[in-house]
Motif scaffolding. Structure first.
Motif, PDB file in Angstrom:
ATOM      1  N   PRO A   1      41.106  40.045  25.367  1.00 47.84           N
ATOM      2  CA  PRO A   1      41.170  40.698  24.054  1.00 47.84           C
ATOM      3  C   PRO A   1      40.607  39.822  22.940  1.00 47.84           C
ATOM      4  O   PRO A   1      41.001  38.668  22.790  1.00 47.84           O
ATOM      5  CB  PRO A   1      42.669  40.934  23.851  1.00 47.84           C
ATOM      6  CG  PRO A   1      43.263  40.881  25.221  1.00 47.84           C
ATOM      7  CD  PRO A   1      42.448  39.877  25.970  1.00 47.84           C
TER       8      PRO A   1
ATOM      9  N   TYR B   1      49.435  44.819  25.053  1.00 48.58           N
ATOM     10  CA  TYR B   1      47.988  44.860  25.238  1.00 48.58           C
ATOM     11  C   TYR B   1      47.563  46.281  25.608  1.00 48.58           C
ATOM     12  O   TYR B   1      48.345  47.049  26.188  1.00 48.58           O
ATOM     13  CB  TYR B   1      47.542  43.910  26.356  1.00 48.58           C
ATOM     14  CG  TYR B   1      47.785  42.444  26.057  1.00 48.58           C
ATOM     15  CD1 TYR B   1      46.877  41.717  25.290  1.00 48.58           C
ATOM     16  CD2 TYR B   1      48.921  41.802  26.529  1.00 48.58           C
ATOM     17  CE1 TYR B   1      47.097  40.375  25.015  1.00 48.58           C
ATOM     18  CE2 TYR B   1      49.155  40.467  26.261  1.00 48.58           C
ATOM     19  CZ  TYR B   1      48.237  39.757  25.495  1.00 48.58           C
ATOM     20  OH  TYR B   1      48.458  38.434  25.210  1.00 48.58           O
ATOM     21  N   SER B   2      46.333  46.604  25.319  1.00 52.47           N
ATOM     22  CA  SER B   2      45.781  47.857  25.810  1.00 52.47           C
ATOM     23  C   SER B   2      45.552  47.724  27.316  1.00 52.47           C
ATOM     24  O   SER B   2      45.550  46.610  27.846  1.00 52.47           O
ATOM     25  CB  SER B   2      44.469  48.178  25.079  1.00 52.47           C
ATOM     26  OG  SER B   2      43.483  47.212  25.393  1.00 52.47           O
TER      27      SER B   2
ATOM     28  N   ARG C   1      39.309  44.995  25.917  1.00 51.26           N
ATOM     29  CA  ARG C   1      40.737  45.178  25.654  1.00 51.26           C
ATOM     30  C   ARG C   1      41.074  44.744  24.233  1.00 51.26           C
ATOM     31  O   ARG C   1      40.293  44.043  23.571  1.00 51.26           O
ATOM     32  CB  ARG C   1      41.576  44.333  26.611  1.00 51.26           C
ATOM     33  CG  ARG C   1      41.528  44.731  28.050  1.00 51.26           C
ATOM     34  CD  ARG C   1      42.460  43.847  28.863  1.00 51.26           C
ATOM     35  NE  ARG C   1      43.855  44.267  28.744  1.00 51.26           N
ATOM     36  CZ  ARG C   1      44.888  43.568  29.193  1.00 51.26           C
ATOM     37  NH1 ARG C   1      44.688  42.382  29.756  1.00 51.26           N
ATOM     38  NH2 ARG C   1      46.116  44.033  29.081  1.00 51.26           N
TER      39      ARG C   1
ATOM     40  N   ASN D   1      44.087  47.183  30.972  1.00 48.66           N
ATOM     41  CA  ASN D   1      42.985  46.363  31.479  1.00 48.66           C
ATOM     42  C   ASN D   1      42.265  47.159  32.557  1.00 48.66           C
ATOM     43  O   ASN D   1      42.768  47.313  33.670  1.00 48.66           O
ATOM     44  CB  ASN D   1      43.515  45.045  32.048  1.00 48.66           C
ATOM     45  CG  ASN D   1      42.391  44.138  32.508  1.00 48.66           C
ATOM     46  OD1 ASN D   1      41.245  44.300  32.080  1.00 48.66           O
ATOM     47  ND2 ASN D   1      42.699  43.201  33.375  1.00 48.66           N
TER      48      ASN D   1
ATOM     49  N   SER E   1      48.542  53.022  25.731  1.00 46.76           N
ATOM     50  CA  SER E   1      49.104  52.375  26.904  1.00 46.76           C
ATOM     51  C   SER E   1      50.556  52.758  27.183  1.00 46.76           C
ATOM     52  O   SER E   1      51.080  52.440  28.244  1.00 46.76           O
ATOM     53  CB  SER E   1      49.020  50.846  26.745  1.00 46.76           C
ATOM     54  OG  SER E   1      49.666  50.434  25.557  1.00 46.76           O
TER      55      SER E   1
ATOM     56  N   SER F   1      37.744  41.830  29.621  1.00 44.81           N
ATOM     57  CA  SER F   1      39.186  41.914  29.833  1.00 44.81           C
ATOM     58  C   SER F   1      39.964  40.942  28.950  1.00 44.81           C
ATOM     59  O   SER F   1      41.193  40.989  28.907  1.00 44.81           O
ATOM     60  CB  SER F   1      39.520  41.635  31.302  1.00 44.81           C
ATOM     61  OG  SER F   1      39.086  40.339  31.680  1.00 44.81           O
TER      62      SER F   1
END
Length: 323
Positions: free
Chosen positions: A221, A154-155, A141, A157, A237, A219
Motif C-alpha cells: 500500500p 487494508y483493502s 492496495r 490483496n 473489504s 500489493s
C-alpha cells in the motif's frame, strides 16, 4: 512485453528508480467541499521523494474553503480548473483530457487521502520499464485509516493476474492509487471526457487491459485511504460491503454498469486487441441469452473476479440474468 502483454508487479521487481528522477508527473486531483482533510493530502505531495511534479485541481463547485485552502497552501506548481459538475467520474475524466496538461506520467488523486513519501517514485520506477508506446497503468492496495488517520485495515490483496477478462467484471485498483504513462493517457483522451462509465478507475483498467497494455498491481500500500462519512466510495473489504454488492446485483445496478461499460468499450473498438474484441462481443451477446446458454457461455468465456466470494457473486449474477 513485445506483445503488449500484461505483467505481474513482481516481474518488474528489479526496476531502478534512478532512470525516472527527471520524469515529470501531473498529479490530477478532483475536489468538492474537501476542506476537512485536504491539507494533509497536499502536504503529502510536498513530502514525495520524487520531486518533479505539478498539481492540477478540478473543483466541482465547492461551497466551503477548499479553493481558498489550496491557494493559501502557497505552492507555485498548482493550477485550478472549474469541473464539469457531473459527478466524480466525469470530473476526473474531463481533467485527464485537458490539452493544457502535459507530462511524462499522470497520477490521479482524491482530496482526502495521504500518500506515502515513496508513492510516486515507486510507481515510476516500474512504469518506466514499459516501452513508451505501450499503455501502462500502475495501481495497488491501500491502507485504510479512520477520520483521524488511525490504521483500521487494508483493502483486499488481489493475487490473480490483471487481465481484460477480469476487468470486464471487476476493478482491482482505486483511482487514488493509479499512475499511468502518456500512452495510457492518450487512450483516455481518445475516449473523451464525456464518456459515460460507472467510474473512471474501472474504465482505465478496462481500456488499458483491453488495448493490450500493461497493468501493474502493487500489493504494497502506497496510499492511506481515509474512511469517513462523506466518502463517495469507501473500502470494499468488509462483510457489510459485500452484502451491499449483493444487493446491487439483485437491484440490477451491476447489469446497468456493465451496459455502460460495453457501450464505452464499443466506442473504442478499434483500439482493442482482436481477442478482447471477441470477448467483449460475446460478453454483450450472452447477457440476454437463455439460462443454459448464458451459464454455459459465460463458463467458456473465462471471466473471473479476484476472490472466491467475488466469483460466487459473479455466478449469482449470471444465474439471475443480472450480469
Amino acid at each position: 512485453m513485445n506483445n503488449h502483454s500484461l505483467h505481474s508487479f513482481d516481474e518488474l521487481r528489479e526496476a531502478s528508480s534512478s532512470d525516472c528522477d527527471g520524469a515529470k508527473v501531473a498529479i490530477m486531483m478532483c475536489s468538492f467541499n474537501g476542506v476537512s482533510f485536504l491539507k494533509e493530502q497536499l502536504d503529502s505531495f510536498e513530502r514525495q521523494h520524487h520531486r518533479n511534479w505539478e498539481l492540477y485541481v478540478s473543483d466541482d463547485g465547492s461551497q466551503d474553503d477548499t479553493l481558498e485552502l489550496i491557494k493559501r497552501w502557497g505552492c507555485e506548481r498548482v493550477k485550478i480548473f472549474d469541473g464539469p459538475r457531473k459527478g466524480f467520474s466525469a470530473n476526473f475524466l474531463s481533467l485527464t483530457c485537458r490539452e493544457e496538461i502535459n507530462a511524462d506520467y499522470y497520477a490521479w488523486s482524491d482530496q482526502d487521502d495521504i500518500w506515502r513519501q515513496e508513492k510516486l517514485q515507486r510507481a515510476l520506477s516500474y512504469l518506466q520499464k514499459v516501452p513508451a508506446n505501450v499503455p501502462a497503468l500502475y495501481c495497488g492496495r491501500t491502507e485504510l485509516v479512520s477520520e483521524t488517520g488511525l490504521h483500521v485495515g487494508y483493502s483486499p490483496n488481489f493475487s490473480l493476474a490483471p487481465h481484460f477478462n477480469n476487468a470486464l467484471v471487476q476493478n482491482i485498483g482505486g483511482g487514488n492509487t493509479m499512475v499511468f504513462n502518456q500512452a495510457a493517457r492518450l487512450l483516455l483522451q481518445k475516449a473523451g471526457g464525456d464518456v459515460i462509465v460507472p467510474s473512471h478507475d474501472w474504465w482505465a483498467y478496462q481500456l488499458v487491459s483491453g488495448s493490450g497494455g500493461v497493468v501493474l498491481y502493487d500489493s504494497e500500500p502506497m496510499v492511506l485511504y481515509r474512511q469517513h462519512g462523506d466518502n463517495l466510495i469507501g473500502a470494499n473489504s468488509s462483510w457489510l460491503a459485500r452484502l451491499r454488492r449483493l444487493r446491487m446485483i439483485f437491484k440490477g445496478r451491476f447489469y446497468e454498469w456493465n451496459g455502460q461499460n460495453i457501450i464505452a468499450l464499443e466506442s473504442m473498438f478499434s483500439c482493442l486487441k482482436d481477442e478482447h474484441r471477441a470477448t467483449l462481443s460475446r460478453f454483450k451477446n450472452l447477457r440476454n441469452k437463455s439460462l443454459f446458454a448464458r451459464v454455459f457461455g459465460f463458463f467458456r468465456l473465462g471471466l473471473y473476479r479476484q476472490t472466491l466470494m467475488g466469483n460466487l457473486g459473479l455466478v449469482l449474477a449470471v444465474l439471475l440474468k443480472k450480469i
